[in-house]
Design a protein around this motif. Structure first.
Motif, PDB file in Angstrom:
ATOM      1  N   ARG A   1       6.722   0.630  -4.260  1.00  0.00           N
ATOM      2  CA  ARG A   1       7.036  -0.367  -5.301  1.00  0.00           C
ATOM      3  C   ARG A   1       8.495  -0.816  -5.200  1.00  0.00           C
ATOM      4  N   ASP A   2       9.399   0.132  -4.955  1.00  0.00           N
ATOM      5  CA  ASP A   2      10.811  -0.220  -4.822  1.00  0.00           C
ATOM      6  C   ASP A   2      11.036  -1.110  -3.602  1.00  0.00           C
ATOM      7  N   THR A   3      10.364  -0.803  -2.503  1.00  0.00           N
ATOM      8  CA  THR A   3      10.510  -1.610  -1.295  1.00  0.00           C
ATOM      9  C   THR A   3       9.990  -3.022  -1.523  1.00  0.00           C
ATOM     10  N   ALA A   4       8.870  -3.126  -2.203  1.00  0.00           N
ATOM     11  CA  ALA A   4       8.326  -4.447  -2.515  1.00  0.00           C
ATOM     12  C   ALA A   4       9.293  -5.224  -3.400  1.00  0.00           C
ATOM     13  N   ALA A   5       9.836  -4.563  -4.412  1.00  0.00           N
ATOM     14  CA  ALA A   5      10.722  -5.242  -5.363  1.00  0.00           C
ATOM     15  C   ALA A   5      12.074  -5.605  -4.755  1.00  0.00           C
ATOM     16  N   ASP A   6      12.586  -4.738  -3.884  1.00  0.00           N
ATOM     17  CA  ASP A   6      13.936  -4.941  -3.356  1.00  0.00           C
ATOM     18  C   ASP A   6      13.973  -5.821  -2.108  1.00  0.00           C
ATOM     19  N   ILE A   7      12.909  -5.784  -1.304  1.00  0.00           N
ATOM     20  CA  ILE A   7      12.939  -6.458  -0.003  1.00  0.00           C
ATOM     21  C   ILE A   7      11.827  -7.481   0.156  1.00  0.00           C
ATOM     22  N   VAL A   8      10.581  -7.058  -0.068  1.00  0.00           N
ATOM     23  CA  VAL A   8       9.443  -7.903   0.322  1.00  0.00           C
ATOM     24  C   VAL A   8       9.314  -9.126  -0.578  1.00  0.00           C
ATOM     25  N   LEU A   9       9.220  -8.912  -1.860  1.00  0.00           N
ATOM     26  CA  LEU A   9       8.992 -10.047  -2.760  1.00  0.00           C
ATOM     27  C   LEU A   9      10.169 -11.021  -2.814  1.00  0.00           C
ATOM     28  N   PRO A  10      11.415 -10.565  -2.763  1.00  0.00           N
ATOM     29  CA  PRO A  10      12.520 -11.537  -2.747  1.00  0.00           C
ATOM     30  C   PRO A  10      12.505 -12.462  -1.530  1.00  0.00           C
ATOM     31  N   LEU A  11      11.869 -12.027  -0.433  1.00  0.00           N
ATOM     32  CA  LEU A  11      11.806 -12.853   0.770  1.00  0.00           C
ATOM     33  C   LEU A  11      10.519 -13.670   0.873  1.00  0.00           C
ATOM     34  N   PHE A  12       9.566 -13.416  -0.020  1.00  0.00           N
ATOM     35  CA  PHE A  12       8.308 -14.155   0.023  1.00  0.00           C
ATOM     36  C   PHE A  12       8.567 -15.633  -0.301  1.00  0.00           C
ATOM     37  N   ARG A  13       8.126 -16.497   0.600  1.00  0.00           N
ATOM     38  CA  ARG A  13       8.343 -17.947   0.509  1.00  0.00           C
ATOM     39  C   ARG A  13       9.830 -18.322   0.554  1.00  0.00           C
TER      40      ARG A  13
ATOM     41  N   ILE B   1      -2.058   2.277  -0.654  1.00  0.00           N
ATOM     42  CA  ILE B   1      -2.055   0.838  -0.389  1.00  0.00           C
ATOM     43  C   ILE B   1      -1.579   0.142  -1.656  1.00  0.00           C
ATOM     44  N   LEU B   2      -0.548  -0.693  -1.509  1.00  0.00           N
ATOM     45  CA  LEU B   2      -0.009  -1.460  -2.622  1.00  0.00           C
ATOM     46  C   LEU B   2      -0.121  -2.949  -2.309  1.00  0.00           C
ATOM     47  N   ASP B   3      -0.809  -3.691  -3.169  1.00  0.00           N
ATOM     48  CA  ASP B   3      -0.792  -5.153  -3.140  1.00  0.00           C
ATOM     49  C   ASP B   3       0.226  -5.570  -4.193  1.00  0.00           C
ATOM     50  N   PRO B   4       1.448  -5.925  -3.791  1.00  0.00           N
ATOM     51  CA  PRO B   4       2.505  -6.127  -4.786  1.00  0.00           C
ATOM     52  C   PRO B   4       2.325  -7.365  -5.637  1.00  0.00           C
ATOM     53  N   LEU B   5       1.670  -8.402  -5.132  1.00  0.00           N
ATOM     54  CA  LEU B   5       1.464  -9.600  -5.947  1.00  0.00           C
ATOM     55  C   LEU B   5       0.399  -9.362  -7.013  1.00  0.00           C
ATOM     56  N   ALA B   6      -0.650  -8.647  -6.647  1.00  0.00           N
ATOM     57  CA  ALA B   6      -1.693  -8.323  -7.620  1.00  0.00           C
ATOM     58  C   ALA B   6      -1.288  -7.150  -8.513  1.00  0.00           C
ATOM     59  N   GLY B   7      -0.290  -6.391  -8.083  1.00  0.00           N
ATOM     60  CA  GLY B   7       0.105  -5.208  -8.838  1.00  0.00           C
ATOM     61  C   GLY B   7      -0.888  -4.072  -8.713  1.00  0.00           C
ATOM     62  N   THR B   8      -1.672  -4.071  -7.632  1.00  0.00           N
ATOM     63  CA  THR B   8      -2.731  -3.079  -7.443  1.00  0.00           C
ATOM     64  C   THR B   8      -2.275  -1.972  -6.518  1.00  0.00           C
ATOM     65  N   LEU B   9      -2.472  -0.716  -6.941  1.00  0.00           N
ATOM     66  CA  LEU B   9      -2.104   0.436  -6.134  1.00  0.00           C
ATOM     67  C   LEU B   9      -3.285   1.380  -6.016  1.00  0.00           C
ATOM     68  N   ALA B  10      -3.627   1.747  -4.786  1.00  0.00           N
ATOM     69  CA  ALA B  10      -4.663   2.749  -4.533  1.00  0.00           C
ATOM     70  C   ALA B  10      -4.018   3.945  -3.850  1.00  0.00           C
TER      71      ALA B  10
END
Length: 272
Positions: free
Chosen positions: A14-26, A124-133
């Protein structure tokens, strides 16, 4: 002391998604997207996310080995660790890179832990859907904190929905699969993101997916999640998928009954 591994790795993703992945999306520039092999994209987000995840996993398990998709692209010899001893992490920093690079969803962050060569935990984390398995071997699968129960018996092949990744299928196999799909409930478009395909099986949105390429970072996390939820992840010849072993394709299904019905419909004698 309580075992907090599932929560610790989930927090890292979740931290990686918030700090790196989502800020670079689009927000990627053309120079941020390159080809590491013909038709295989990599972005600065993949590279930075893998660096952050790798560092975090090594802190959680000092002495462990990390086999990340991008690290393997630079050093294929890392794959030898998958069948070795000790703790080995398998990491896909952004599964569905082509989607991510094009500004499309879905994409996912995925991790599996192998101990002495056997999968013991996965995320598995889908960060846009907020789904974590998450899953631990022998302890079941949880989706957003709720235990995933094995599916009840279905209504037969005509009710089954799924997808087939046809990009790498040999022509003869593709023709056989497309013809056999008429015996099922129909093919739905693939996500171009293995992580989301596995999540959709856990939620019941699909009942099967057929893959041809089976890289360990694409399937080590999802296969454990699926099996712990009562599903099946077998090669097309019926043998069990293992991330350290090469083999022919992969058919994943919500239950043993569904696997057999889909295999018979799509592959018949080709799968034996």
């Amino acid at each position: 002391m309580a075992d907090t591994l599932l929560d610790d790795v989930a927090e890292l993703l979740r931290d990686t998604a918030a700090d790196i992945v989502l800020p670079l999306f689009r927000k990627l520039d053309e120079a941020d997207i390159t080809e590491k092999a013909p038709g295989e994209l990599v972005t600065v987000a993949d590279q930075r996310a893998e660096e952050m995840i790798t560092a975090g996993l090594r802190r959680l398990r000092p002495g462990s080995v990390v086999v990340g998709e991008e690290a393997v692209a630079a050093d294929p010899g890392l794959l030898r660790h998958l069948g070795g001893g000790g703790d080995v992490w398998v990491v896909d920093p952004i599964d569905g890179t082509a989607n991510f690079a094009a500004g499309r969803r879905p994409f996912a962050l995925m991790v599996a832990l192998l101990t002495d060569g056997e999968p013991v935990a996965s995320w598995i984390l889908d960060p846009l859907a907020g789904t974590l398995a998450t899953a631990r071997a022998g302890a079941g699968t949880r989706l957003d904190g709720h235990r995933v129960e094995p599916p009840v018996a279905g209504a037969g092949p005509a009710a089954l929905l799924g997808s087939v990744t046809t990009r790498y299928l040999p022509a003869a196999t593709r023709q056989r699969v497309e013809a056999g799909a008429t015996r099922l409930g129909g093919l739905v478009p693939g996500h171009h993101c293995a992580g989301r395909e596995y999540l959709d099986l856990l939620t019941g949105q699909r009942q099967y997916v057929l893959f041809w390429r089976t890289m360990p970072w694409d399937h080590a996390p999802g296969t454990l999640l699926l099996r712990e939820a009562g599903g099946v992840a077998n090669r097309l010849d019926g043998s069990a998928y293992h991330p350290a072993e090469e083999g022919l394709g992969l058919l994943i299904a919500a239950s043993p009954q569904v696997w057999t019905e889909v295999h018979d419909a799509l592959l018949g004698e080709l799968g034996h």
